[in-house]
Design a protein around this motif. Sequence first.
Motif, PDB file in Angstrom:
ATOM      1  N   ARG A 258       0.839  -1.201   0.000  1.00 44.14           N
ATOM      2  CA  ARG A 258       0.000   0.000   0.000  1.00 44.14           C
ATOM      3  C   ARG A 258       0.872   1.248   0.000  1.00 44.14           C
ATOM      4  O   ARG A 258       1.821   1.353   0.765  1.00 44.14           O
ATOM      5  N   LYS A 259       0.521   2.185  -0.861  1.00 46.00           N
ATOM      6  CA  LYS A 259       1.341   3.394  -1.035  1.00 46.00           C
ATOM      7  C   LYS A 259       0.581   4.688  -0.775  1.00 46.00           C
ATOM      8  O   LYS A 259       1.152   5.768  -0.907  1.00 46.00           O
ATOM      9  N   GLY A 260      -0.713   4.596  -0.437  1.00 42.15           N
ATOM     10  CA  GLY A 260      -1.486   5.825  -0.306  1.00 42.15           C
ATOM     11  C   GLY A 260      -1.513   6.540  -1.645  1.00 42.15           C
ATOM     12  O   GLY A 260      -1.623   5.922  -2.706  1.00 42.15           O
ATOM     13  N   ARG A 261      -1.379   7.858  -1.602  1.00 39.42           N
ATOM     14  CA  ARG A 261      -1.332   8.628  -2.849  1.00 39.42           C
ATOM     15  C   ARG A 261       0.112   8.785  -3.313  1.00 39.42           C
ATOM     16  O   ARG A 261       1.036   8.804  -2.500  1.00 39.42           O
ATOM     17  N   VAL A 262       0.271   8.886  -4.624  1.00 43.24           N
ATOM     18  CA  VAL A 262       1.601   9.010  -5.220  1.00 43.24           C
ATOM     19  C   VAL A 262       1.576  10.151  -6.227  1.00 43.24           C
ATOM     20  O   VAL A 262       0.623  10.274  -7.013  1.00 43.24           O
ATOM     21  N   HIS A 263       2.611  10.995  -6.176  1.00 41.08           N
ATOM     22  CA  HIS A 263       2.694  12.101  -7.142  1.00 41.08           C
ATOM     23  C   HIS A 263       4.087  12.155  -7.748  1.00 41.08           C
ATOM     24  O   HIS A 263       5.093  11.944  -7.062  1.00 41.08           O
ATOM     25  N   LEU A 264       4.117  12.455  -9.040  1.00 40.10           N
ATOM     26  CA  LEU A 264       5.361  12.580  -9.786  1.00 40.10           C
ATOM     27  C   LEU A 264       5.405  13.971 -10.393  1.00 40.10           C
ATOM     28  O   LEU A 264       4.478  14.372 -11.101  1.00 40.10           O
ATOM     29  N   HIS A 265       6.479  14.716 -10.108  1.00 39.60           N
ATOM     30  CA  HIS A 265       6.601  16.067 -10.657  1.00 39.60           C
ATOM     31  C   HIS A 265       7.809  16.165 -11.573  1.00 39.60           C
ATOM     32  O   HIS A 265       8.929  15.801 -11.184  1.00 39.60           O
ATOM     33  N   PHE A 266       7.576  16.648 -12.798  1.00 45.29           N
ATOM     34  CA  PHE A 266       8.641  16.906 -13.758  1.00 45.29           C
ATOM     35  C   PHE A 266       9.013  18.386 -13.673  1.00 45.29           C
ATOM     36  O   PHE A 266       8.170  19.263 -13.908  1.00 45.29           O
ATOM     37  N   GLY A 267      10.254  18.673 -13.324  1.00 41.50           N
ATOM     38  CA  GLY A 267      10.701  20.049 -13.268  1.00 41.50           C
ATOM     39  C   GLY A 267      10.966  20.609 -14.644  1.00 41.50           C
ATOM     40  O   GLY A 267      10.914  19.902 -15.665  1.00 41.50           O
ATOM     41  N   ALA A 268      11.266  21.892 -14.697  1.00 40.70           N
ATOM     42  CA  ALA A 268      11.637  22.522 -15.965  1.00 40.70           C
ATOM     43  C   ALA A 268      13.057  22.107 -16.337  1.00 40.70           C
ATOM     44  O   ALA A 268      13.907  21.901 -15.464  1.00 40.70           O
ATOM     45  N   PRO A 269      13.353  21.970 -17.629  1.00 40.43           N
ATOM     46  CA  PRO A 269      14.726  21.649 -18.035  1.00 40.43           C
ATOM     47  C   PRO A 269      15.703  22.698 -17.516  1.00 40.43           C
ATOM     48  O   PRO A 269      15.400  23.898 -17.508  1.00 40.43           O
ATOM     49  N   LEU A 270      16.859  22.237 -17.059  1.00 40.49           N
ATOM     50  CA  LEU A 270      17.874  23.150 -16.532  1.00 40.49           C
ATOM     51  C   LEU A 270      18.660  23.743 -17.702  1.00 40.49           C
ATOM     52  O   LEU A 270      19.529  23.090 -18.272  1.00 40.49           O
ATOM     53  N   ASP A 271      18.364  24.990 -18.049  1.00 43.08           N
ATOM     54  CA  ASP A 271      19.015  25.624 -19.201  1.00 43.08           C
ATOM     55  C   ASP A 271      20.481  25.945 -18.918  1.00 43.08           C
ATOM     56  O   ASP A 271      21.320  25.881 -19.817  1.00 43.08           O
ATOM     57  N   GLN A 272      20.794  26.313 -17.690  1.00 39.78           N
ATOM     58  CA  GLN A 272      22.177  26.621 -17.299  1.00 39.78           C
ATOM     59  C   GLN A 272      22.446  25.901 -15.978  1.00 39.78           C
ATOM     60  O   GLN A 272      22.451  26.513 -14.905  1.00 39.78           O
ATOM     61  N   PRO A 273      22.688  24.586 -16.036  1.00 40.40           N
ATOM     62  CA  PRO A 273      22.804  23.812 -14.793  1.00 40.40           C
ATOM     63  C   PRO A 273      23.959  24.217 -13.893  1.00 40.40           C
ATOM     64  O   PRO A 273      23.865  24.130 -12.674  1.00 40.40           O
ATOM     65  N   GLY A 274      25.096  24.651 -14.492  1.00 39.72           N
ATOM     66  CA  GLY A 274      26.248  25.023 -13.676  1.00 39.72           C
ATOM     67  C   GLY A 274      27.543  24.603 -14.336  1.00 39.72           C
ATOM     68  O   GLY A 274      27.552  23.856 -15.317  1.00 39.72           O
TER      69      GLY A 274
ATOM     70  N   THR B   6      30.272  23.299 -12.481  1.00 40.71           N
ATOM     71  CA  THR B   6      30.978  22.280 -11.700  1.00 40.71           C
ATOM     72  C   THR B   6      29.982  21.171 -11.355  1.00 40.71           C
ATOM     73  O   THR B   6      28.765  21.416 -11.313  1.00 40.71           O
ATOM     74  N   PRO B   7      30.467  19.961 -11.095  1.00 42.74           N
ATOM     75  CA  PRO B   7      29.542  18.893 -10.703  1.00 42.74           C
ATOM     76  C   PRO B   7      28.723  19.253  -9.467  1.00 42.74           C
ATOM     77  O   PRO B   7      27.531  18.932  -9.393  1.00 42.74           O
ATOM     78  N   GLU B   8      29.351  19.923  -8.522  1.00 38.42           N
ATOM     79  CA  GLU B   8      28.636  20.300  -7.295  1.00 38.42           C
ATOM     80  C   GLU B   8      27.528  21.307  -7.584  1.00 38.42           C
ATOM     81  O   GLU B   8      26.437  21.229  -6.996  1.00 38.42           O
ATOM     82  N   ALA B   9      27.792  22.252  -8.499  1.00 38.65           N
ATOM     83  CA  ALA B   9      26.777  23.261  -8.839  1.00 38.65           C
ATOM     84  C   ALA B   9      25.587  22.616  -9.542  1.00 38.65           C
ATOM     85  O   ALA B   9      24.428  22.954  -9.272  1.00 38.65           O
ATOM     86  N   VAL B  10      25.867  21.670 -10.443  1.00 38.79           N
ATOM     87  CA  VAL B  10      24.781  20.983 -11.148  1.00 38.79           C
ATOM     88  C   VAL B  10      23.970  20.140 -10.168  1.00 38.79           C
ATOM     89  O   VAL B  10      22.739  20.147 -10.197  1.00 38.79           O
ATOM     90  N   ALA B  11      24.657  19.426  -9.284  1.00 35.57           N
ATOM     91  CA  ALA B  11      23.960  18.627  -8.278  1.00 35.57           C
ATOM     92  C   ALA B  11      23.078  19.504  -7.403  1.00 35.57           C
ATOM     93  O   ALA B  11      21.936  19.135  -7.082  1.00 35.57           O
ATOM     94  N   SER B  12      23.564  20.662  -7.033  1.00 44.55           N
ATOM     95  CA  SER B  12      22.786  21.584  -6.201  1.00 44.55           C
ATOM     96  C   SER B  12      21.543  22.086  -6.939  1.00 44.55           C
ATOM     97  O   SER B  12      20.463  22.202  -6.340  1.00 44.55           O
ATOM     98  N   ALA B  13      21.686  22.365  -8.236  1.00 43.57           N
ATOM     99  CA  ALA B  13      20.539  22.836  -9.025  1.00 43.57           C
ATOM    100  C   ALA B  13      19.478  21.745  -9.135  1.00 43.57           C
ATOM    101  O   ALA B  13      18.270  22.019  -9.045  1.00 43.57           O
ATOM    102  N   ILE B  14      19.909  20.498  -9.326  1.00 42.86           N
ATOM    103  CA  ILE B  14      18.962  19.386  -9.390  1.00 42.86           C
ATOM    104  C   ILE B  14      18.266  19.215  -8.047  1.00 42.86           C
ATOM    105  O   ILE B  14      17.044  19.041  -7.976  1.00 42.86           O
ATOM    106  N   ASP B  15      19.045  19.275  -6.959  1.00 37.95           N
ATOM    107  CA  ASP B  15      18.472  19.120  -5.623  1.00 37.95           C
ATOM    108  C   ASP B  15      17.404  20.174  -5.350  1.00 37.95           C
ATOM    109  O   ASP B  15      16.320  19.862  -4.830  1.00 37.95           O
ATOM    110  N   ALA B  16      17.712  21.421  -5.677  1.00 41.43           N
ATOM    111  CA  ALA B  16      16.757  22.501  -5.413  1.00 41.43           C
ATOM    112  C   ALA B  16      15.435  22.246  -6.128  1.00 41.43           C
ATOM    113  O   ALA B  16      14.348  22.454  -5.558  1.00 41.43           O
ATOM    114  N   ALA B  17      15.514  21.777  -7.381  1.00 37.35           N
ATOM    115  CA  ALA B  17      14.293  21.519  -8.148  1.00 37.35           C
ATOM    116  C   ALA B  17      13.530  20.325  -7.585  1.00 37.35           C
ATOM    117  O   ALA B  17      12.286  20.345  -7.516  1.00 37.35           O
TER     118      ALA B  17
END
Length: 380
Positions: free
Chosen positions: A278-294, A296-307
């Motif tokens: 049993r999972k209750g309700r489930v939601h999937l959200h697609f964010g906007a494409p990252l036009d300028q992700p960053g 450095t790897p850390e900057a890109v990871a941070s942008a993904i995390d924020a979204a």
Amino acid sequence: MSPDAPFEAIRPYSDGELPGVLARLRSDPRLLNAMLRFRAPWAPAWLLPVLRPFLSRALTQRTRHFKTIDDFQASLEGIVAHMLRSSTDGFSWSGLEALDPARAYLFVANHRDIALDSILLNYALHQAGFPTARVAIGDNLLATEAAADLMRLNKSFIVRRSVTGLREQLAAFTLTSAYIHHSLEEGASVWIAQREGRAKDGQDRTDPAIIKMFFVSQRKGARSFAEVMRDLSIVPVAVSYELDPCDVAKARSLAAAPGALKAPGQDLQDIIAGITGRKGRVHLHFGAPLDQPGDTPEAVASAIDAAIHEGFHLWPTHGEAYERLTGQDAPPLHDAQGALKPAVRTAFEARLGESEVIDRWVLRQYAAPVALALGEAPPV
């Protein structure tokens, strides 16, 4: 030479391979036994060899018209729909209206369930009229030939995580990176988790090593790191379960002694629990494409995390856990302040009571997304 030749060992199956693979699956006794146990749990073990030929013939009849991988995937639509009806209180998604069905995306998603996260993404894509995505899976999930066949028929490609030695690991890393770029260039979207393994503690954070992998096969080219990241069309994806069928199993794993080995067959048990529980309700959200992700790897990871943290749908279970651990009211975000439905409350409370340590790990899993949405450190 075929463009897929360098990726022969890891790529999904092609349309031309479909008949042979289906024939192999229809004659696999272990797969047929597993299907019989699922469809006829009442059947004693001695009856399974008697029933296998009948099931094999039924599968032959059902699949005789399949000509493409898309035909195979379409046949699974009813199975997924039944699973959603029987194990959830509703599945919804958002954000796809801002994406282009004709464009290939790299979907980088939080990871809560071994199999279901990517299944739900492809189901939502299919329902919305998008092509389904190729799915990155670890070779640890391919315990049998039948499992590998099923995964590769379902547009999965293999990430070789079990290799040892720095040279072999770099080669596997580079091959995965090259295949992701190859897929996007072919116009095929790709799903990959933001980290290796599930976020058992509820903290959805992107591993910068995954971002480095995206670049490693392109490092000798003319494009800069930032340009490669931009051209990937990264779409952060957040999946949120009101109830996680594997939450107690995850809590036990987190509470175990450091270095404790995973029990044999645990992945398979978690896959089954995730799909049927049993999972209750489930939601999937697609964010906007990252036009300028960053740049450095850390900057890109941070942008993904924020979204992902912004798009993660907070259910009443998340708000309740946050209140219990922090003593603060849940924030007015999504459904975090909502009341738990009676059946959900019963299921939620049933997860607690094994021990104080396990209980806290269960609550942390649900409370962490609330804290991350608020920019706070997850409660301990």
